[in-house]
Each structure stands twice: as C-alpha cells, then as structure tokens.
Design a protein around this motif. Structure first.
Motif, PDB file in Angstrom:
ATOM      1  N   ALA A   1     -12.640 -46.194   4.494  1.00  0.00           N
ATOM      2  CA  ALA A   1     -12.219 -45.965   3.104  1.00  0.00           C
ATOM      3  C   ALA A   1     -12.036 -44.473   2.839  1.00  0.00           C
ATOM      4  O   ALA A   1     -11.063 -44.060   2.201  1.00  0.00           O
ATOM      5  N   LEU A   2     -12.970 -43.652   3.342  1.00  0.00           N
ATOM      6  CA  LEU A   2     -12.858 -42.210   3.139  1.00  0.00           C
ATOM      7  C   LEU A   2     -11.654 -41.626   3.890  1.00  0.00           C
ATOM      8  O   LEU A   2     -10.945 -40.766   3.359  1.00  0.00           O
ATOM      9  N   GLU A   3     -11.419 -42.105   5.097  1.00  0.00           N
ATOM     10  CA  GLU A   3     -10.249 -41.651   5.852  1.00  0.00           C
ATOM     11  C   GLU A   3      -8.961 -42.064   5.146  1.00  0.00           C
ATOM     12  O   GLU A   3      -7.998 -41.291   5.092  1.00  0.00           O
ATOM     13  N   ASP A   4      -8.954 -43.276   4.595  1.00  0.00           N
ATOM     14  CA  ASP A   4      -7.771 -43.742   3.871  1.00  0.00           C
ATOM     15  C   ASP A   4      -7.504 -42.885   2.640  1.00  0.00           C
ATOM     16  O   ASP A   4      -6.344 -42.590   2.331  1.00  0.00           O
ATOM     17  N   CYS A   5      -8.552 -42.465   1.937  1.00  0.00           N
ATOM     18  CA  CYS A   5      -8.372 -41.576   0.775  1.00  0.00           C
ATOM     19  C   CYS A   5      -7.617 -40.323   1.186  1.00  0.00           C
ATOM     20  O   CYS A   5      -6.660 -39.908   0.515  1.00  0.00           O
ATOM     21  N   HIS A   6      -8.044 -39.724   2.263  1.00  0.00           N
ATOM     22  CA  HIS A   6      -7.402 -38.508   2.755  1.00  0.00           C
ATOM     23  C   HIS A   6      -5.948 -38.788   3.141  1.00  0.00           C
ATOM     24  O   HIS A   6      -5.035 -38.036   2.789  1.00  0.00           O
ATOM     25  N   ARG A   7      -5.736 -39.874   3.841  1.00  0.00           N
ATOM     26  CA  ARG A   7      -4.397 -40.248   4.302  1.00  0.00           C
ATOM     27  C   ARG A   7      -3.469 -40.519   3.120  1.00  0.00           C
ATOM     28  O   ARG A   7      -2.338 -40.027   3.081  1.00  0.00           O
ATOM     29  N   TYR A   8      -3.934 -41.298   2.145  1.00  0.00           N
ATOM     30  CA  TYR A   8      -3.093 -41.626   0.997  1.00  0.00           C
ATOM     31  C   TYR A   8      -2.744 -40.388   0.178  1.00  0.00           C
ATOM     32  O   TYR A   8      -1.622 -40.279  -0.347  1.00  0.00           O
ATOM     33  N   ALA A   9      -3.702 -39.470   0.043  1.00  0.00           N
ATOM     34  CA  ALA A   9      -3.425 -38.234  -0.693  1.00  0.00           C
ATOM     35  C   ALA A   9      -2.313 -37.444   0.003  1.00  0.00           C
ATOM     36  O   ALA A   9      -1.435 -36.871  -0.658  1.00  0.00           O
ATOM     37  N   HIS A  10      -2.342 -37.420   1.307  1.00  0.00           N
ATOM     38  CA  HIS A  10      -1.292 -36.748   2.077  1.00  0.00           C
ATOM     39  C   HIS A  10       0.055 -37.450   1.863  1.00  0.00           C
ATOM     40  O   HIS A  10       1.081 -36.795   1.657  1.00  0.00           O
ATOM     41  N   PHE A  11       0.034 -38.781   1.909  1.00  0.00           N
ATOM     42  CA  PHE A  11       1.271 -39.544   1.696  1.00  0.00           C
ATOM     43  C   PHE A  11       1.829 -39.294   0.292  1.00  0.00           C
ATOM     44  O   PHE A  11       3.050 -39.191   0.113  1.00  0.00           O
ATOM     45  N   ALA A  12       0.936 -39.207  -0.704  1.00  0.00           N
ATOM     46  CA  ALA A  12       1.380 -38.946  -2.080  1.00  0.00           C
ATOM     47  C   ALA A  12       2.073 -37.599  -2.163  1.00  0.00           C
ATOM     48  O   ALA A  12       3.116 -37.463  -2.826  1.00  0.00           O
ATOM     49  N   GLN A  13       1.511 -36.594  -1.492  1.00  0.00           N
ATOM     50  CA  GLN A  13       2.132 -35.275  -1.512  1.00  0.00           C
ATOM     51  C   GLN A  13       3.484 -35.295  -0.817  1.00  0.00           C
ATOM     52  O   GLN A  13       4.439 -34.673  -1.286  1.00  0.00           O
ATOM     53  N   ASP A  14       3.570 -36.019   0.287  1.00  0.00           N
ATOM     54  CA  ASP A  14       4.869 -36.168   0.964  1.00  0.00           C
ATOM     55  C   ASP A  14       5.905 -36.766   0.011  1.00  0.00           C
ATOM     56  O   ASP A  14       7.052 -36.299  -0.048  1.00  0.00           O
ATOM     57  N   ALA A  15       5.502 -37.802  -0.714  1.00  0.00           N
ATOM     58  CA  ALA A  15       6.427 -38.443  -1.655  1.00  0.00           C
ATOM     59  C   ALA A  15       6.846 -37.464  -2.751  1.00  0.00           C
ATOM     60  O   ALA A  15       8.029 -37.388  -3.105  1.00  0.00           O
TER      61      ALA A  15
END
Length: 75
Positions: free
Chosen positions: A26-40
């Motif tokens: 879950a913590l790794e996913d938080c980091h990953r999703y935040a990165h994806f949001a910035q990419d978007a």
C-alpha cells in the motif's frame, strides 16, 4: 462456493507477516500513484491526475488502517 487459495509461497503462514506485506504494498502504491499523477499533470491530463490522486488517498487511508492493526497485534 469455495474460495481458491492463490499459489503464493511466502515461506510463512503468519497473518502478521501477511499484514506487513500488504502494508508495504500500500505504501509503495502511494508513491507510485503520486508519480503517475504528476506524469498526467505534466501531460495536461487533469482527469487522469485526479484519478491517481484518488488512488493515492485511498491507499494512504488503507496504510493507516493497516499500521493501526499491526501496532495492536505487536503490542
């Protein structure tokens, strides 16, 4: 109806260990999703950024719940 177990061998059948693994994910996913949001955002896709932000918040809430559960089991 029977539930089929996934063929996952963690080397242990310890529910606390399973809880730790899910918390880590879950913590790794938080980091990953935040990165994806910035990419978007960088590509001008506000709708997709909003989706990834929502996923980040959902997993942050999940991680907080998992941490509370883990703390109660380890005390």
């Amino acid at each position: 109806m029977t539930i089929e177990r996934l063929p996952v061998d963690t080397g242990t059948r310890d529910p606390d260990y399973d809880l730790i693994v899910v918390l880590q994910q879950a913590l790794e996913d938080c980091h990953r999703y935040a990165h994806f949001a910035q990419d978007a955002r960088d590509h001008g896709d506000a709708e997709l950024a909003e989706l990834f932000d929502e996923l980040t918040e959902n997993d942050r809430a999940l991680a907080a719940r998992l941490k509370r559960l883990l703390a109660s089991r380890l005390s």
